[in-house]
Design an enzyme around this catalytic site. Structure first.
Site, PDB file in Angstrom:
ATOM      1  N   SER A  83     -48.366  68.379 -57.231  1.00 11.38           N
ATOM      2  CA  SER A  83     -48.257  68.282 -58.682  1.00 11.38           C
ATOM      3  C   SER A  83     -46.884  68.752 -59.154  1.00 11.38           C
ATOM      4  CB  SER A  83     -49.359  69.127 -59.308  1.00 11.38           C
ATOM      5  OG  SER A  83     -49.253  69.038 -60.686  1.00 11.38           O
ATOM      6  N   GLY A  84     -46.236  67.956 -59.947  1.00  6.16           N
ATOM      7  CA  GLY A  84     -44.920  68.316 -60.478  1.00  6.16           C
ATOM      8  C   GLY A  84     -43.780  67.882 -59.587  1.00  6.16           C
ATOM      9  N   SER A 101     -48.545  66.747 -66.474  1.00  3.38           N
ATOM     10  CA  SER A 101     -49.273  66.502 -65.228  1.00  3.38           C
ATOM     11  C   SER A 101     -50.308  65.395 -65.420  1.00  3.38           C
ATOM     12  CB  SER A 101     -49.950  67.791 -64.801  1.00  3.38           C
ATOM     13  OG  SER A 101     -50.635  67.563 -63.603  1.00  3.38           O
ATOM     14  N   SER A 102     -50.305  64.461 -64.489  1.00  5.36           N
ATOM     15  CA  SER A 102     -51.298  63.382 -64.579  1.00  5.36           C
ATOM     16  C   SER A 102     -52.647  63.973 -64.200  1.00  5.36           C
ATOM     17  CB  SER A 102     -50.951  62.263 -63.604  1.00  5.36           C
ATOM     18  OG  SER A 102     -49.587  61.956 -63.699  1.00  5.36           O
ATOM     19  N   ASN A 150     -46.977  71.613 -64.030  1.00  9.05           N
ATOM     20  CA  ASN A 150     -46.244  70.447 -64.550  1.00  9.05           C
ATOM     21  C   ASN A 150     -46.568  70.278 -66.027  1.00  9.05           C
ATOM     22  OD1 ASN A 150     -45.144  67.999 -65.102  1.00  9.05           O
ATOM     23  ND2 ASN A 150     -46.257  66.857 -63.537  1.00  9.05           N
ATOM     24  N   THR A 164     -45.018  60.625 -61.004  1.00 16.04           N
ATOM     25  CA  THR A 164     -45.150  59.744 -62.166  1.00 16.04           C
ATOM     26  C   THR A 164     -43.782  59.193 -62.579  1.00 16.04           C
ATOM     27  OG1 THR A 164     -47.058  60.994 -62.847  1.00 16.04           O
ATOM     28  CG2 THR A 164     -46.039  59.631 -64.531  1.00 16.04           C
ATOM     29  N   GLY A 193     -51.188  64.890 -57.906  1.00 21.70           N
ATOM     30  CA  GLY A 193     -50.663  65.491 -56.672  1.00 21.70           C
ATOM     31  C   GLY A 193     -51.547  66.617 -56.164  1.00 21.70           C
ATOM     32  N   GLU A 204     -52.925  70.008 -55.456  1.00 20.00           N
ATOM     33  CA  GLU A 204     -52.690  71.205 -56.270  1.00 20.00           C
ATOM     34  C   GLU A 204     -53.530  72.381 -55.822  1.00 20.00           C
ATOM     35  OE1 GLU A 204     -53.024  69.552 -60.178  1.00 20.00           O
ATOM     36  OE2 GLU A 204     -55.193  69.592 -60.185  1.00 20.00           O
TER      37      GLU A 204
HETATM   38  N1  LIG Z   1     -36.146  61.792 -61.343  1.00 26.58           N
HETATM   39  C1  LIG Z   1     -36.329  62.750 -62.227  1.00 26.58           C
HETATM   40  N2  LIG Z   1     -35.299  63.058 -63.051  1.00 26.58           N
HETATM   41  C2  LIG Z   1     -35.442  64.032 -63.967  1.00 26.58           C
HETATM   42  N3  LIG Z   1     -36.561  64.750 -64.120  1.00 26.58           N
HETATM   43  C3  LIG Z   1     -37.626  64.494 -63.314  1.00 26.58           C
HETATM   44  C4  LIG Z   1     -37.540  63.462 -62.338  1.00 26.58           C
HETATM   45  N4  LIG Z   1     -38.728  63.457 -61.685  1.00 26.58           N
HETATM   46  C5  LIG Z   1     -39.506  64.425 -62.271  1.00 26.58           C
HETATM   47  N5  LIG Z   1     -38.838  65.024 -63.245  1.00 26.58           N
HETATM   48  C6  LIG Z   1     -39.332  66.114 -64.091  1.00 26.58           C
HETATM   49  O1  LIG Z   1     -40.467  66.682 -63.490  1.00 26.58           O
HETATM   50  C7  LIG Z   1     -41.605  66.646 -64.315  1.00 26.58           C
HETATM   51  C8  LIG Z   1     -42.827  66.388 -63.502  1.00 26.58           C
HETATM   52  O2  LIG Z   1     -42.760  65.139 -62.922  1.00 26.58           O
HETATM   53  P1  LIG Z   1     -44.010  64.233 -62.794  1.00 26.58           P
HETATM   54  O3  LIG Z   1     -44.826  64.307 -63.996  1.00 26.58           O
HETATM   55  O4  LIG Z   1     -43.548  62.932 -62.343  1.00 26.58           O
HETATM   56  O5  LIG Z   1     -44.797  64.955 -61.643  1.00 26.58           O
HETATM   57  P2  LIG Z   1     -46.028  64.431 -60.863  1.00 26.58           P
HETATM   58  O6  LIG Z   1     -45.681  64.410 -59.465  1.00 26.58           O
HETATM   59  O7  LIG Z   1     -46.514  63.181 -61.447  1.00 26.58           O
HETATM   60  O8  LIG Z   1     -47.070  65.568 -61.124  1.00 26.58           O
HETATM   61  P3  LIG Z   1     -48.617  65.456 -61.296  1.00 26.58           P
HETATM   62  O9  LIG Z   1     -49.190  65.284 -59.980  1.00 26.58           O
HETATM   63  O10 LIG Z   1     -48.976  66.741 -61.919  1.00 26.58           O
HETATM   64  O11 LIG Z   1     -48.825  64.341 -62.181  1.00 26.58           O
HETATM   65  C9  LIG Z   1     -41.321  65.568 -65.268  1.00 26.58           C
HETATM   66  O12 LIG Z   1     -41.958  65.834 -66.472  1.00 26.58           O
HETATM   67  C10 LIG Z   1     -39.800  65.621 -65.427  1.00 26.58           C
HETATM   68  O13 LIG Z   1     -39.459  66.622 -66.362  1.00 26.58           O
HETATM   69 MG   LIG Z   2     -48.041  62.552 -62.503  1.00 23.73          MG
END
Ligand SMILES: Nc1ncnc2c1ncn2[C@@H]1O[C@H](COP(=O)(O)OP(=O)(O)OP(=O)(O)O)[C@@H](O)[C@H]1O
Ligand SMILES: [Mg+2]
Length: 1109
Positions: free
Chosen positions: A107-108, A160-161, A157, A112, A387, A389
Site C-alpha cells: 500500500s502506498g 489508498s485504494s 497512503n 494506482t 497493496g 498491508e
Molecule cells: N510516479 C509518481 N510520481 C509522484 N508521486 C507518486 C507517484 N507514484 C505514487 N506517488 C505518490 O504516492 C501516493 C500513493 O500512491 P498510490 O495511491 O498509487 O499507491 P498504491 O500503491 O495504489 O496504494 P494502495 O495500495 O494503498 O492503493 C500517491 O498519492 C502519490 O502522492
Molecule cells: Mg491504489
C-alpha cells in the site's frame, strides 16, 4: 557485431539489474538508491519494471516524454514505465497478443499512479478521432469517480485504494480503443462505519461536504461541518495536499463525461447523504415488562430526514431498526432488537448501502464505456489492486487484501521464476537451478477447499449452533496448527504458547511479504455479510429508483430463503477468475516499491526497501534472468519474423524452421554464446542481441517497404499508363468514328445536292422535250384543224353557193313560173285578188290574235290589272274594249257569288263611295272597315233592354256618338240609334231616349272634307223634333252613319232624298241661333284628337290634326 547499446550503458547506476556487477542484495539496493537519488525511479530487471514511489511530481511524464518513448525499442531509452506501456501496446497492436499489466507492491507504493500513467500513455499514442477521443476520455475519467468512492486516506497512503480494480481496455485491429470493462473486487466497506485512528472515511463524504454548493447541501439536508457526522472521523478530516472541494468538482465533471445523467448524479449524492444521516441515528435502551431490553431511536430527526431523502416511510424503517423477522419453514417469528443489535443493524445497512452503491457505479460506468462494435478485439488489462498491508489492527479486510496479493505474487513466481526455469529444462537447455521462495504454500493455507482458512470460515458460518469468532479461531487452531505459515497462541504448536506478541484472539500468517497478525473479531460477521431482511425490505419499499435497484432481495415477491454466498467465498471465486484471465494474456510487470513510511520524498529507507526487494523476490528474478535468457521464441514465429535478414531464408524457407533459424543466425554472424537452440524454441541471452535483430529487421523492413513502394509505384504508373493508353485509343476510336461520320454525312449531302441538280436538269430536259412534243402535236392539230376548217369552209361556201344558186334558180324558176302563171291567169283575178288576199291575211291574223289571247288570259280576280300586250297596232281599240268587257264580265261573275246580306253591305259601301270618295279625307280609312251596323248589340245586351223595347222598328245602326255642346264645344256621349223611320239619341248610361227624330224631319246632313267624325243633322224648319234645333254630333263611324242615313232615304218610298253637304264651313241651327261650324287644319295636339272650341257666339272651331288624315 556492432550493437547500439543505447542509454543502457550510459546512465546513473545500472538501468537493467541484469547487467549489475557484482550482483548482491547490497549492490542491488545501492543501485536502486543511487538511481532514486538522481530521480531515476524506474529500473529494469529484463522486461520487469521496478518503480520507486518518488512522493513528488517529476518532470518525466510530459507529452514530450510520451513522444520520446513512442514506437521505440524497450532498451533504446532509459528505463521508464512508458517504455513498458509502449512495448505492451505495440505487441498488442502488431503481434495481436492480448496484454495485461500487473502492478504489484504494498500500500502506498504507487500502483494506482502507475496504472494511470500506463493508461494515459496508451491513450496518448493510440489513434485519434472524435469517437476515439470520446472513448479515451471516458476511460480516463472513470478513474476519478471510482477513486472518490473507493479510495480513502489510510496511515500508509493518503489515497489508498480500498477496492481492487481490473480494467480491460478493448482495441480494434488498428489499435484504436473501443471501450472497456471494469471489474471491482471487494470494497473495504467496514470503513464506512468505522475508521482506524489517523484514517478517513471514503473521500466522497468529505468532498461532498466541502465542495457541494449551499443549495445542494440544503437539498440533501446536510451541513458542511464534518463534526456533525458520526461516521466521519474527526482527527484526520483534512489531509495535506488534498483539496476536497476541488476534487468534488473534478468528480462531478468526470461523472458527466462518463455519461451520468443529472438525476443519476443527484440520486448518488442522495445515497451518500443518506449514509451520513444513518450514522447519526442513535438508539437508547427501553426496558420491557418481560425484562428484556428494547431499543428506541433517540432523536428521530435524522431518521426523518433520511427517510425523506430516500422516500421511505419513517415508520417502516423505524420498525426495521426495532424488530427482526426470522422466517423458517413458512413461519415468521419477530423478535425485538436490543441497542447493540440496533446499532449492528444500522451499520450493516450503511455498509451495504455504500458498497452496493459502489458496485452500481462500476456497472453504470461499464454501461457507458462498453465497446459498441461487435468486431473481434484485442484486450489490454490493467490490474490495480489494493497493496499488501500490515496495520496495527488487521481484520477480515486485510486478510482478504493480503490473500489477493499472495495470489499475484504467485502468478509472478509462476511465470517468471518457476515456469521459466522449468522451460529451460524442458527445452534441453543447460541450466543450474536457482532457489526461490514459492508462496504457493501460503495460498494453499488460505484457499484450500478442504482445510484452507477461508473454507474453515465458511464452514463455521454455515454451521448450525452458536458460531462466534472464537469458535472459528478454535477451528483454525485445530485444522491449521501444523501449517508452517500459520501461528496461533492456542495452536498445538507449543512454539507460540509463550509468544506475547500473539494475543489469544488473534492468529498470524507468515505472508510472502511478512508476518501479519489478524484479530478474529468480526471475521464471522463480515464473512456472513448479513443484512436483516426487514431492512432490505424497508429499502425496497423506498420511493427512490436507485435504492430499489440496490436491494432487489427486499422484493417480497422474490423471497429467497437460501443463504447468499459468503464474502470470502465470493472473493475467492472472483480472484480465481481473475487469475485465469491473467494467465491467458501476455504479462507485463510493474513492481512498485515504497521508499519510506513517511510518505516523504528524497527519503530512501534501506531496511524498508530491502524488505520489499526480498519479499518481492526481485533478487531471484535477476538471477534467473542473468543465468537464463532474456528472450525466447518458438522457431516458426522467429523465422517468420526475421527471415528477411538472410537471403537464403527470404522469402521462403523450405526446410524445418529450426534449420532456417540456424542458417539465419550463422548468416547474421551472431556470437554463438549469445543464444542457444532449445527443442522448440531459440533462447537469446542478451536483450542487446534481440535489439540487434530488431534493429536489422527494422532496417530491412524499411528496404522492403522501399522495394514494395517501388514495385507498387511502378505498377501504379504502368497501370496508369495502360489506362491512359487505353483511354487514348478509345478516345481516338470515338473521334475517328465521329470524323468519319461527319465526312460521310457531308459527302452524302453533297451527293444528294448533285443528284438533285442532275435529276432536276434531266427532268427539265424531259419536260422541255415533252412540251416541245406537245406543242408540235398541238401545232399539227391546229394546222390540221385550220386545214380542215379551210376545207370545210371552202366546201360550205361551195355548198352554200350551190344552194344559193339552186335557190336562185328556184326563185327565178318560181318567179318565172309566177310570171308564167300570172301571165296565164292575169285575165281571171287581177281585179279582186288583192282584196281577197288582204281579207284572208286579216282574218288569219285576227284568228291568231284571239287564239293567242285565249291562251294568255289574266286571272278572274277583279283586282287583277294585268292584260296581255297588244300584238298589232291596228287592233288597239279592240284590245282595250276586250279588256273592259273582260273586266266587267269577271266583276259580274264575282258579284254573282254574293249572298243577299253581303250584297247589301257592298251596296252600302258602294253608296258610301259615291257619296264620299274624293270628297272627304276620312273616307279612304273607312273602306277597309266593314259596316257592322249594331255596334252595341242593342238587342242582346241586357243593359239596353229598355231602350230596345222603346224603339219599335228594326235598328239599322246603334253606336255611341258624342253630342257636341254648343256652349263649350265639348262632347257628351249619347247612344245613336237609326231605324227605318227614326234617329234616336239616348243616354249612354241609362238608355233613356233623349231625342227621337223621325227621318222625314231630317233635311240634310253636313260634314267636313277632313278626317274628323263631325256631322250635323239638320232638321226641317217647323218640324216637331226641330224645337231644340239641329244636332251636332261626332262619331268614329261617320261614313257608315251617313251612308246608312242616305240609303234609308233612297230606299224608303215616303221619304225624300237626303242632302249631304260636304264643306268645311256650315251653319248649324241651335234653337234660335245659327252657329257657324268651321273646320281648320291644326297641328296635332292632345294625342292627335280632334278638338272643338267655341270661338264666339256664332262660331265653333273644329281643329283637325293634319296627321289624322
Ligand atoms: N510516479 C509518481 N510520481 C509522484 N508521486 C507518486 C507517484 N507514484 C505514487 N506517488 C505518490 O504516492 C501516493 C500513493 O500512491 P498510490 O495511491 O498509487 O499507491 P498504491 O500503491 O495504489 O496504494 P494502495 O495500495 O494503498 O492503493 C500517491 O498519492 C502519490 O502522492
Ligand atoms: Mg491504489
Amino acid at each position: 557485431m556492432e550493437v547500439k547499446t543505447s542509454l543502457l550503458d550510459n546512465m546513473i547506476g545500472v538501468g537493467d539489474m541484469v547487467l549489475l556487477e557484482p550482483l548482491s542484495e547490497d549492490s542491488f539496493l545501492d543501485n536502486l538508491r543511487k538511481r532514486f537519488d538522481h530521480n531515476e525511479i524506474y529500473t529494469y530487471i529484463g522486461s520487469v519494471v521496478i518503480s520507486i514511489n518518488p512522493y513528488r511530481s517529476l518532470p518525466i511524464f510530459t507529452p514530450d516524454k510520451v513522444e520520446e518513448y513512442r514506437n521505440r525499442n524497450f532498451y533504446e531509452l532509459s528505463p521508464h514505465i512508458y517504455a513498458l506501456a509502449d512495448e505492451a501496446y505495440r505487441s498488442l497492436r502488431d503481434q495481436d497478443k492480448d496484454q495485461c499489466i500487473l502492478i504489484t507492491g504494498e500500500s502506498g507504493a504507487g500502483k494506482t499512479e502507475a496504472s494511470k500513467l500506463v493508461m494515459s500513455y496508451v491513450a496518448a499514442v493510440c489513434g485519434k478521432g472524435q469517437e476515439v477521443n470520446k472513448v479515451k476520455e471516458q476511460l480516463l475519467q472513470s478513474n476519478p469517480v471510482l477513486e472518490a468512492f473507493g479510495n480513502a486516506k489510510t496511515v500508509r497512503n493518503d489515497n489508498s485504494s480500498r477496492f481492487g480494480k481490473y480494467m480491460d481496455i478493448e482495441f480494434d485491429f488498428k489499435g484504436d480503443p473501443l471501450g472497456g470493462v471494469i471489474s471491482n473486487y471487494l470494497l473495504e466497506k467496514s470503513r464506512v462505519v468505522k475508521q482506524p485512528r489517523g484514517e478517513r472515511n471514503f473521500h466522497i463524504f468529505y468532498q461532498l461536504l466541502s465542495g457541494a454548493s449551499d443549495d445542494t447541501l440544503k437539498k440533501l439536508k446536510l451541513e458542511r461541518d464534518f463534526s456533525k457526522y458520526n461516521y466521519l472521523s474527526l482527527d484526520s478530516a483534512a489531509v495535506n495536499g488534498l483539496d476536497d472541494a476541488a476534487n468534488f468538482r473534478t468528480v462531478r465533471n468526470a461523472m458527466q463525461i462518463v455519461g451520468f445523467m443529472e438525476d443519476e448524479m443527484q440520486s448518488v449524492l442522495e445515497l451518500v447523504a443518506a449514509v451520513l444521516k444513518l450514522g447519526n441515528i442513535e438508539f437508547k435502551p427501553e426496558s420491557r415488562c418481560n425484562g428484556t431490553d428494547e431499543s428506541r431511536i433517540k432523536d428521530k430527526n435524522d431518521l426523518k430526514e433520511m427517510c425523506e431523502l430516500l422516500g421511505i416511510e419513517q415508520s417502516v424503517l423505524e420498525r426495521a431498526f426495532s424488530y427482526r423477522t426470522v422466517e423458517a419453514k413458512m413461519e415468521k417469528v419477530s423478535t425485538t432488537l436490543n441497542v447493540a443489535q440496533a446499532y449492528y443493524a444500522r451499520d450493516a445497512l450503511a455498509k451495504n448501502l455504500y458498497s452496493r452503491l459502489f458496485s452500481w457505479l462500476v456497472t453504470r460506468i461499464n454501461e457507458s464505456i462498453k465497446a459498441q462494435a461487435k468486431t473481434r478485439h484485442k484486450v489490454m488489462g490493467v490490474l490495480d489492486i489494493y497493496g499488501f498491508e500490515i496495520f496495527e489492527d488487521n481484520s477480515f479486510e486485510q486478510f482478504i487484501i493480503n490473500y489477493c496479493n499472495e495470489k499475484l505474487q504467485q502468478i509472478f513466481i509462476e511465470l517468471t521464476l518457476r515456469e521459466e526455469q522449468e522451460e529451460y529444462v524442458r527445452e534441453g537447455i543447460e541450466w543450474t537451478n536457482i532457489e526461490y521462495f514459492n508462496n504457493a504454500i501460503i495460498c494453499d493455507l488460505i484457499e484450500n477447499n478442504q482445510n484452507g482458512i477461508l473454507a474453515m470460515l465458511d464452514e463455521e458460518c454455515l454451521r448450525p449452533g452458536t458460531v462466534t469468532d472464537e469458535t472459528f479461531l478454535d477451528k483454525l487452531n485445530t485444522v491449521c496448527a501444523e501449517h508452517q505459515h500459520f501461528e496461533s497462541r492456542l495452536s498445538k504448536n507449543s512454539k507460540f504458547l509463550t509468544d506475547h506478541s500473539l494475543p489469544h484472539n488473534c492468529f498470524r500468517i507468515q505472508h510472502y511479504a511478512g508476518k501479519v497478525l489478524y484479530r478474529v473479531e468480526g471475521f464471522v460477521d463480515k464473512n456472513n455479510d448479513l443484512l436483516y431482511r426487514d431492512l432490505s425490505q424497508a429499502m425496497y419499499k423506498a420511493n427512490h429508483s436507485l435504492i430499489k435497484q440496490l436491494f432487489p432481495e427486499g422484493n417480497p415477491a422474490k423471497v429467497n430463503l437460501k443463504r447468499p454466498p459468503t464474502a470470502g467465498f465470493q472473493f475467492r471465486h472472483s480472484v480465481g477468475t481473475l487469475m485465469k484471465n491473467l494467465l491467458t494474456k501476455n504479462p507485463n510487470y510493474i513492481r512498485c516499491i515504497k521508499p519510506n513510511d513517511k510518505k516523504a520524498s528524497h527519503i530512501f529507507t534501506d531496511s524498508l526497501v530491502r524488505h520489499q526487494v526480498r519479499y518481492l523476490g526481485l533478487m531471484e528474478n535477476v538471477r534467473v534472468r542473468r543465468a537464463g535468457y532474456a528472450f525466447r521464441q518458438p522457431y516458426e514465429p522467429c523465422l517468420e519474423r526475421y527471415k528477411m535478414l538472410c537471403k537464403r531464408t527470404w522469402p521462403h524457407w523450405r526446410g524445418p524452421a529450426r534449420e532456417g533459424v540456424e542458417v539465419l543466425m550463422t548468416d547474421l554472424q551472431v556470437n554463438p554464446e549469445e543464444f542457444s537452440y532449445g527443442r522448440s524454441k531459440i533462447f537469446i541471452r542478451n536483450p542487446r542481441t534481440l535489439f540487434f535483430l530488431e534493429e536489422r529487421r527494422k532496417q530491412c523492413l524499411e528496404d522492403l517497404a522501399t522495394l514494395i513502394q517501388k514495385i507498387y509505384r511502378g505498377w501504379k504508373c504502368r497501370t496508369h499508363f495502360l489506362l491512359l493508353k487505353q483511354s487514348q485509343i478509345t478516345v481516338a476510336a470515338w473521334y475517328r468514328r465521329y470524323a468519319q461520320q461527319k465526312k460521310y454525312k457531308r459527302i452524302k449531302s453533297a451527293t444528294t445536292v448533285v443528284q438533285s441538280y442532275t435529276r432536276g436538269w434531266q427532268a427539265r430536259k424531259l419536260l422541255r422535250e415533252l412540251k416541245y412534243q406537245k406543242r408540235c402535236e398541238e401545232a399539227v392539230t391546229t394546222i390540221a384543224a385550220y386545214w380542215h376548217g379551210t376545207q370545210a369552209r371552202r366546201e360550205l361556201r361551195r355548198l352554200k353557193e350551190e344552194a344559193r344558186r339552186r335557190h336562185a334558180v328556184a326563185v327565178i324558176w318560181a318567179y318565172w313560173q309566177g310570171l308564167q302563171v300570172r301571165r296565164e291567169y292575169r285575165k281571171f283575178f287581177r281585179a279582186n285578188a288583192g282584196k281577197k288576199i288582204y281579207d284572208f291575211v286579216i282574218q288569219r291574223i285576227i284568228q291568231k290574235y284571239f287564239l293567242g289571247l285565249r291562251s294568255s288570259m289574266p286571272s278572274m280576280s277583279p283586282i287583277d290589272s294585268s292584260w296581255p300586250s297588244r300584238p298589232y297596232l291596228f287592233l288597239d281599240q279592240t284590245h282595250t274594249e276586250l279588256r273592259r268587257i273582260f273586266h266587267l264580265w269577271r266583276c259580274k261573275k264575282y258579284r254573282s257569288q254574293f249572298t243577299e246580306e253581303k250584297r247589301a253591305v257592298y251596296e252600302e259601301k258602294l253608296e258610301a263611295s259615291e257619296i264620299f270618295k274624293d270628297k272627304k279625307a276620312l273616307y279612304p280609312s273607312s273602306v277597309s272597315q266593314p259596316f257592322k251596323g249594331d255596334y252595341l248589340e242593342i238587342t242582346k245586351n241586357p243593359k239596353y233592354q229598355k231602350l230596345s223595347n222603346a224603339v219599335e222598328e228594326k235598328v239599322l245602326l246603334a253606336d255611341v256618338v258624342n253630342k257636341i255642346n254648343r256652349a263649350n264645344g265639348k262632347g257628351t256621349a249619347r247612344i245613336f240609334l237609326l231605324t227605318k223611320k227614326n234617329v234616336v239619341l239616348a243616354d249612354q248610361k241609362t238608355g233613356q231616349v233623349k231625342a227621337s227624330v223621325p227621318l222625314p224631319d231630317v233635311s240634310s246632313v253636313s260634314v267636313s272634307t277632313q278626317s274628323d267624325g263631325f256631322f250635323a243633322l239638320k232638321l226641317k224648319e217647323g218640324a216637331a223634333s226641330a224645337v231644340k234645333g239641329d244636332f251636332l254630333l261626332s262619331s268614329e263611324h261617320l261614313i257608315e252613319i251617313i251612308t246608312k242615313l242616305h240609303r234609308v232615304g233612297t230606299t224608303a218610298a215616303d221619304m225624300e232624298q237626303l242632302n249631304i253637304d260636304i264643306s268645311d264651313e256650315f251653319l248649324v241651327q241651335f234653337k234660335q241661333d245659327k252657329v257657324c261650324v268651321k273646320f281648320i287644319q291644326g297641328a296635332p295636339k292632345n294625342g292627335n284628337s280632334v278638338s272643338c272650341k267655341r270661338k264666339n257666339n256664332r262660331l265653333l272651331e273644329v281643329s283637325v290634326p293634319t296627321t289624322a288624315a
